[in-house]
Design a protein around this motif. Structure first.
Motif, PDB file in Angstrom:
ATOM      1  N   ASN A 161       0.797  -1.227   0.000  1.00 32.39           N
ATOM      2  CA  ASN A 161       0.000   0.000   0.000  1.00 32.39           C
ATOM      3  C   ASN A 161       0.835   1.285   0.000  1.00 32.39           C
ATOM      4  O   ASN A 161       0.288   2.376   0.144  1.00 32.39           O
ATOM      5  CB  ASN A 161      -0.956  -0.001   1.197  1.00 32.39           C
ATOM      6  N   ASP A 162       2.148   1.154  -0.136  1.00 30.88           N
ATOM      7  CA  ASP A 162       2.971   2.355  -0.286  1.00 30.88           C
ATOM      8  C   ASP A 162       2.560   3.110  -1.549  1.00 30.88           C
ATOM      9  O   ASP A 162       2.212   2.500  -2.561  1.00 30.88           O
ATOM     10  CB  ASP A 162       4.452   1.976  -0.391  1.00 30.88           C
ATOM     11  N   PHE A 163       2.630   4.432  -1.473  1.00 30.78           N
ATOM     12  CA  PHE A 163       2.246   5.278  -2.608  1.00 30.78           C
ATOM     13  C   PHE A 163       3.448   5.561  -3.518  1.00 30.78           C
ATOM     14  O   PHE A 163       4.527   5.918  -3.043  1.00 30.78           O
ATOM     15  CB  PHE A 163       1.680   6.615  -2.132  1.00 30.78           C
ATOM     16  N   ALA A 164       3.238   5.437  -4.823  1.00 27.43           N
ATOM     17  CA  ALA A 164       4.270   5.758  -5.809  1.00 27.43           C
ATOM     18  C   ALA A 164       4.320   7.269  -6.031  1.00 27.43           C
ATOM     19  O   ALA A 164       3.287   7.932  -6.142  1.00 27.43           O
ATOM     20  CB  ALA A 164       3.990   5.050  -7.128  1.00 27.43           C
ATOM     21  N   GLN A 165       5.547   7.806  -6.097  1.00 32.37           N
ATOM     22  CA  GLN A 165       5.797   9.216  -6.397  1.00 32.37           C
ATOM     23  C   GLN A 165       6.592   9.245  -7.697  1.00 32.37           C
ATOM     24  O   GLN A 165       7.610   8.548  -7.814  1.00 32.37           O
ATOM     25  CB  GLN A 165       6.608   9.873  -5.281  1.00 32.37           C
ATOM     26  N   ILE A 220      11.224   7.337  -9.941  1.00 31.82           N
ATOM     27  CA  ILE A 220      10.148   6.803  -9.094  1.00 31.82           C
ATOM     28  C   ILE A 220      10.663   6.676  -7.662  1.00 31.82           C
ATOM     29  O   ILE A 220      11.820   6.321  -7.424  1.00 31.82           O
ATOM     30  CB  ILE A 220       9.677   5.415  -9.562  1.00 31.82           C
ATOM     31  N   ALA A 221       9.762   6.911  -6.698  1.00 32.54           N
ATOM     32  CA  ALA A 221      10.046   6.638  -5.284  1.00 32.54           C
ATOM     33  C   ALA A 221       8.743   6.148  -4.646  1.00 32.54           C
ATOM     34  O   ALA A 221       7.672   6.205  -5.270  1.00 32.54           O
ATOM     35  CB  ALA A 221      10.561   7.884  -4.571  1.00 32.54           C
ATOM     36  N   PHE A 222       8.833   5.658  -3.421  1.00 30.94           N
ATOM     37  CA  PHE A 222       7.639   5.278  -2.668  1.00 30.94           C
ATOM     38  C   PHE A 222       7.605   6.006  -1.337  1.00 30.94           C
ATOM     39  O   PHE A 222       8.654   6.357  -0.773  1.00 30.94           O
ATOM     40  CB  PHE A 222       7.605   3.761  -2.418  1.00 30.94           C
ATOM     41  N   ARG A 223       6.366   6.225  -0.850  1.00 28.52           N
ATOM     42  CA  ARG A 223       6.133   6.831   0.455  1.00 28.52           C
ATOM     43  C   ARG A 223       5.096   5.998   1.180  1.00 28.52           C
ATOM     44  O   ARG A 223       4.160   5.483   0.556  1.00 28.52           O
ATOM     45  CB  ARG A 223       5.608   8.258   0.256  1.00 28.52           C
ATOM     46  N   THR A 224       5.262   5.822   2.484  1.00 26.08           N
ATOM     47  CA  THR A 224       4.305   5.012   3.233  1.00 26.08           C
ATOM     48  C   THR A 224       2.923   5.656   3.226  1.00 26.08           C
ATOM     49  O   THR A 224       2.777   6.871   3.061  1.00 26.08           O
ATOM     50  CB  THR A 224       4.756   4.810   4.686  1.00 26.08           C
ATOM     51  N   GLU A 225       1.912   4.823   3.438  1.00 30.80           N
ATOM     52  CA  GLU A 225       0.527   5.298   3.418  1.00 30.80           C
ATOM     53  C   GLU A 225       0.273   6.351   4.487  1.00 30.80           C
ATOM     54  O   GLU A 225      -0.512   7.291   4.282  1.00 30.80           O
ATOM     55  CB  GLU A 225      -0.422   4.103   3.605  1.00 30.80           C
ATOM     56  N   ASP A 226       0.958   6.228   5.635  1.00 34.62           N
ATOM     57  CA  ASP A 226       0.768   7.210   6.711  1.00 34.62           C
ATOM     58  C   ASP A 226       1.647   8.445   6.554  1.00 34.62           C
ATOM     59  O   ASP A 226       1.595   9.374   7.370  1.00 34.62           O
ATOM     60  CB  ASP A 226       1.013   6.561   8.074  1.00 34.62           C
ATOM     61  N   GLY A 227       2.467   8.467   5.523  1.00 37.46           N
ATOM     62  CA  GLY A 227       3.285   9.638   5.256  1.00 37.46           C
ATOM     63  C   GLY A 227       4.496   9.793   6.160  1.00 37.46           C
ATOM     64  O   GLY A 227       5.145  10.841   6.152  1.00 37.46           O
ATOM     65  N   ALA A 255      -0.076   6.049  -7.384  1.00 35.48           N
ATOM     66  CA  ALA A 255      -0.692   4.731  -7.341  1.00 35.48           C
ATOM     67  C   ALA A 255      -0.083   3.970  -6.176  1.00 35.48           C
ATOM     68  O   ALA A 255       0.835   4.457  -5.513  1.00 35.48           O
ATOM     69  CB  ALA A 255      -0.450   3.983  -8.656  1.00 35.48           C
ATOM     70  N   LYS A 256      -0.584   2.759  -5.919  1.00 38.20           N
ATOM     71  CA  LYS A 256      -0.022   1.921  -4.866  1.00 38.20           C
ATOM     72  C   LYS A 256       1.080   1.026  -5.450  1.00 38.20           C
ATOM     73  O   LYS A 256       1.108   0.755  -6.649  1.00 38.20           O
ATOM     74  CB  LYS A 256      -1.115   1.052  -4.248  1.00 38.20           C
ATOM     75  N   ARG A 257       1.946   0.556  -4.575  1.00 39.55           N
ATOM     76  CA  ARG A 257       3.029  -0.322  -5.024  1.00 39.55           C
ATOM     77  C   ARG A 257       2.461  -1.551  -5.741  1.00 39.55           C
ATOM     78  O   ARG A 257       2.994  -1.999  -6.758  1.00 39.55           O
ATOM     79  CB  ARG A 257       3.881  -0.755  -3.825  1.00 39.55           C
ATOM     80  N   TYR A 258       1.350  -2.113  -5.208  1.00 43.86           N
ATOM     81  CA  TYR A 258       0.793  -3.324  -5.811  1.00 43.86           C
ATOM     82  C   TYR A 258       0.160  -3.071  -7.175  1.00 43.86           C
ATOM     83  O   TYR A 258      -0.051  -4.004  -7.959  1.00 43.86           O
ATOM     84  CB  TYR A 258      -0.215  -3.994  -4.866  1.00 43.86           C
TER      85      TYR A 258
END
Length: 212
Positions: free
Chosen positions: A146-150, A192-199, A168-171
């Motif tokens: 559920n990490d968010f793509a940046q 591309i990077a990812f950020r956790t759902e809770d920020g 979008a989400k990692r999945y």
């Protein structure tokens, strides 16, 4: 620049003569105000100034994100300072040719300990749509899924970028970026990077490649 302890000026800011006192993130510092330049800047000085302007313009789209998610403060250096340092180091100056050339694969917009993305493919489906795909490397971990793509997109040899936050989400493993007119029919660089759902946490950004 000096750091003040038990200063008589504690809690204040301002300047006396050429001595400037300021409070930066709870630290009281002093510095000497530079003298006004009397002559015209040299070619080298102009190149350095131009690099700073180019870096500031390039970061404009993701500055707010970088202020939160580009590593952690190191002494007097904020996340913004660290992000700008990355750009300054990789916008290469050739003093002989008087040119400034970004080393795109070395540029970063995110720094952190979260599981980093694995970019897969880029495809310009149409002039206005860029398809970005990555590996779902969460290995069944629901939080990581559920990490968010940046996503950061930049035009080659231009000082602008566009940032798609929480795309979008990692999945999902894919996202289609709608390109504005000024980004169409031009060579593009993508990260591309990812950020956790809770920020709370972000990953290192990864250079995904270029398309044209």
């Amino acid at each position: 620049m000096g750091k003040l302890y038990d200063s008589l000026l504690s809690g204040t800011s301002g300047r006396t003569g050429r001595i400037v006192v300021a409070n930066v993130s709870g630290n009281e510092i002093s510095r000497v105000r530079p003298k006004k330049r009397s002559g015209q800047p040299t070619v080298k000085q102009l190149l350095i100034q131009n690099r700073m302007k180019k870096c500031a313009l390039f970061m404009q789209s993701y500055r707010g994100y970088a202020c939160k998610y580009f590593g952690t403060r190191m002494g007097m250096k904020s996340s913004y300072n660290l992000a700008m340092t990355n750009l300054m180091e990789n916008f290469k100056i050739n003093y002989a040719d008087a040119t400034i050339t970004p080393d795109y694969p070395m540029l970063s917009f995110s720094k952190g300990t979260l599981l980093a993305p694995v970019p897969l493919a880029l495809n310009l489906a149409t002039a206005g749509t860029l398809e970005v795909t990555w590996q779902d490397n969460a290995a069944g971990n629901t939080e990581r899924e559920n990490d968010f793509a940046q996503i950061l997109v930049a035009i080659k040899d231009e000082d602008i970028s566009m940032f798609v936050e929480n795309a979008a989400k990692r999945y999902d493993a894919a996202y289609t970026v709608s390109l504005p007119v000024n980004f169409q029919s031009k060579p593009l660089h993508i990260w591309i990077a990812f950020r956790t759902e809770d920020g709370e946490t972000a990953s290192n950004s990864q250079y995904a490649g270029t398309v044209s």
